[in-house]
Design a protein around this motif. Structure first.
Motif, PDB file in Angstrom:
ATOM      1  N   GLU A  35       0.845  -1.204   0.000  1.00  0.00           N
ATOM      2  CA  GLU A  35       0.000   0.000   0.000  1.00  0.00           C
ATOM      3  C   GLU A  35       0.882   1.258   0.000  1.00  0.00           C
ATOM      4  OE1 GLU A  35      -3.067   0.036  -0.427  1.00  0.00           O
ATOM      5  OE2 GLU A  35      -3.665  -2.024  -0.007  1.00  0.00           O
ATOM      6  N   PRO A  36       0.410   2.369  -0.614  1.00  0.00           N
ATOM      7  CA  PRO A  36      -0.916   2.585  -1.204  1.00  0.00           C
ATOM      8  C   PRO A  36      -1.002   2.238  -2.690  1.00  0.00           C
ATOM      9  CG  PRO A  36       0.274   4.651  -1.133  1.00  0.00           C
ATOM     10  CD  PRO A  36       1.198   3.625  -0.550  1.00  0.00           C
TER      11      PRO A  36
ATOM     12  N   SER B 171      -3.796  -0.480  -3.693  1.00  0.00           N
ATOM     13  CA  SER B 171      -5.168   0.030  -3.730  1.00  0.00           C
ATOM     14  C   SER B 171      -5.369   1.005  -4.886  1.00  0.00           C
ATOM     15  CB  SER B 171      -5.513   0.717  -2.405  1.00  0.00           C
ATOM     16  OG  SER B 171      -5.445  -0.203  -1.345  1.00  0.00           O
TER      17      SER B 171
END
Length: 491
Positions: free
Chosen positions: A155-156, A159
């Protein structure tokens, strides 16, 4: 000690009897626990209605298995059957262009299942890693490939990329991360093989044909680019004697394994039971040990079935795919070829083996997705592999080497099996960390080594010793058969 060392048949029969009785006894305890816990509120999410006419519910804790063989069963059968039919037509009509046809079918399947945006994400990573491959520098291929893999696992960035893919269905996350992760591994294989090539470089078209072969796209395995390219470029498609018969036999075996697992899940809730530690404390040491072992065996069977189904289709396409996995991750072909064997060479040097295992499990940790439980799993497995070599080197020193030289080969096999049994349980405990939970692994360890000592500890160790001897006997028979086949080919 040679692998062909034979033990008396009555001794092996005794081992088989002990193992059979232990499995039946432990299995009966797990069966009773499954029956008693069928309606527990704590297991409501993991146990769903199953065979009403038998009064049995089903363990559905492994959502991937349930989705593959229930909700998406027809879709998967349709897609793979279409590939087989399409591939057969191409092999009969335009065998020299069959790789292109496989690619087109794979692109359309990915587009239809995941959408245009996902396809563009995959193509962008292919383009980036192809550009890196042009430099023909191995270190750069590793760095770029691992950075691309991290963009799907950390992440990020993870996502951010998954956010571009709209829509929602039960297997979307599995397909997204499976397809993207294996794409990166295939692109790395392509880049590394291109760096090895002395003259020129493969085209990006070769990379796309390699990456979008549908049976391997979402779930692997990673067949190295050099092998895939050589096999798929063959124009004369000939089958070996009895090859189709062997393919049919393997297909039936995998169908039988799927049915057996489905039956098993209606009577033994091995995946759901470990989620309730209070309930686990009620089980006997034998049942708890059997539960831990059965979880590891199930994961091996699951991986073998997935490999088997995919490999059967690949063999129908005149390919020689990788064999079933030696470990619980489908990354094993890539990790062994480009990391473990590349660094460790013959795996006889302590320092090289240490570096090779650290590098291998660093890549595997990134592949699985960095988190606390994966870190613990990787550290223990890394230690386990090195500890095996340390023990081996230790007993090669004096006076142990002289003592073993004075023993018969059969006695040497027995003593090695004692240590092999301890190592086997170390493997079980390491891997249920990832398969279940840290708490369950600690509970099993405590019950087997502390609370159950010495009766449960020594008795389970002896039973495992018997099982190791049966495995070694199977390996001995296979080694003899392989030697006979090699002699027949030489003649």
């Amino acid at each position: 000690m040679g692998v062909k060392t034979m033990l008396p048949s009555y001794e092996l029969g005794f081992y088989a009897l002990i193992v059979t009785c232990a499995v039946v006894y432990s299995g009966s305890g797990i069966f009773e626990a499954s029956r008693d816990s069928m309606n527990r509120k704590a297991f409501r999410d993991g146990i769903k209605p199953g065979w009403h006419y038998f009064g049995r519910k089903m363990d559905v804790a492994d959502f991937e298995w349930v989705m593959w063989f229930t909700s998406f069963r027809n879709v998967i059968i349709f897609a793979l059957s279409g590939h087989v039919l399409f591939g057969k037509i191409c092999s009969m009509t335009v065998p020299q262009h069959r790789a292109v046809m496989y690619m087109l079918y794979g692109v359309l399947a990915v587009l239809g299942s995941m959408g245009l945006v996902y396809l563009m994400i995959i193509l962008s990573h292919c383009l980036v890693l192809y550009s890196v491959a042009l430099a023909k520098q191995k270190w750069l291929c590793y760095v770029a490939g691992l950075c691309c893999l991290a963009s799907f696992k950390v992440e990020p960035f993870s996502s951010w990329q998954s956010g571009f893919v709209t829509g929602a269905f039960d297997l979307q996350d599995v397909l997204f991360y499976g397809g993207s992760g294996f794409t990166i591994m295939r692109c790395m294989s392509f880049a590394l093989e291109s760096a090895e090539r002395k003259e020129g470089i493969y085209s990006i078209f070769d990379l796309l044909k390699y990456n979008f072969y549908l049976p391997f796209f979402f779930f692997g395995p990673v067949m190295t680019f050099d092998q895939f390219h050589a096999q798929v470029s063959t124009r004369e498609l000939r089958r070996k004697d009895d090859e189709m018969r062997n393919i049919r036999v393997h297909a039936l075996l995998h169908v039988g394994a799927i049915i057996a697992v489905d039956i098993f899940f209606h009577f033994f809730y091995i995946l759901t039971l470990p989620s309730d530690l209070k309930f686990m404390n009620r089980l006997s040491d034998w049942s708890l040990a059997g539960l831990a072992y059965s979880n590891l065996v199930y994961d091996w069977v699951k991986a073998a079935v997935m490999f088997g189904v995919i490999n059967t289709i690949a063999r129908l396409d005149h390919l020689d795919p990788p064999q079933p996995p030696k470990c619980i991750t489908m990354l094993y072909v890539f990790a062994e070829t480009y990391v473990y064997d590349h660094i460790g060479e013959n795996h006889d040097n302590i320092m090289k083996e240490l570096v090779a295992t650290i590098a291998t499990f660093a890549v595997t940790t990134l592949w699985l997705g960095p988190c606390e439980i994966v870190y613990i799993w990787s550290v223990f497995n890394c230690f386990g592999l090195n500890f095996e070599l340390w023990v081996q080197k230790f007993f090669q020193q004096e006076p142990f080497a002289k003592l073993e030289a004075k023993m018969s080969e059969a006695m040497s096999r027995r003593i090695r099996a004692v240590f092999g049994a301890a190592n086997f349980w170390a493997i079980v405990l390491y891997n249920i960390l990832a398969l279940n939970s840290l708490e369950f692994a600690l509970l099993v360890t405590k019950r087997l080594l502390l609370t159950g000592f010495p009766v449960s500890t020594l008795s389970i160790w002896f039973i495992t010793y018997c099982g190791v001897q049966l495995i070694k006997e199977r390996e001995r028979i296979l080694a003899i058969e392989e030697e006979k086949c090699d002699k027949a080919k030489a003649d």
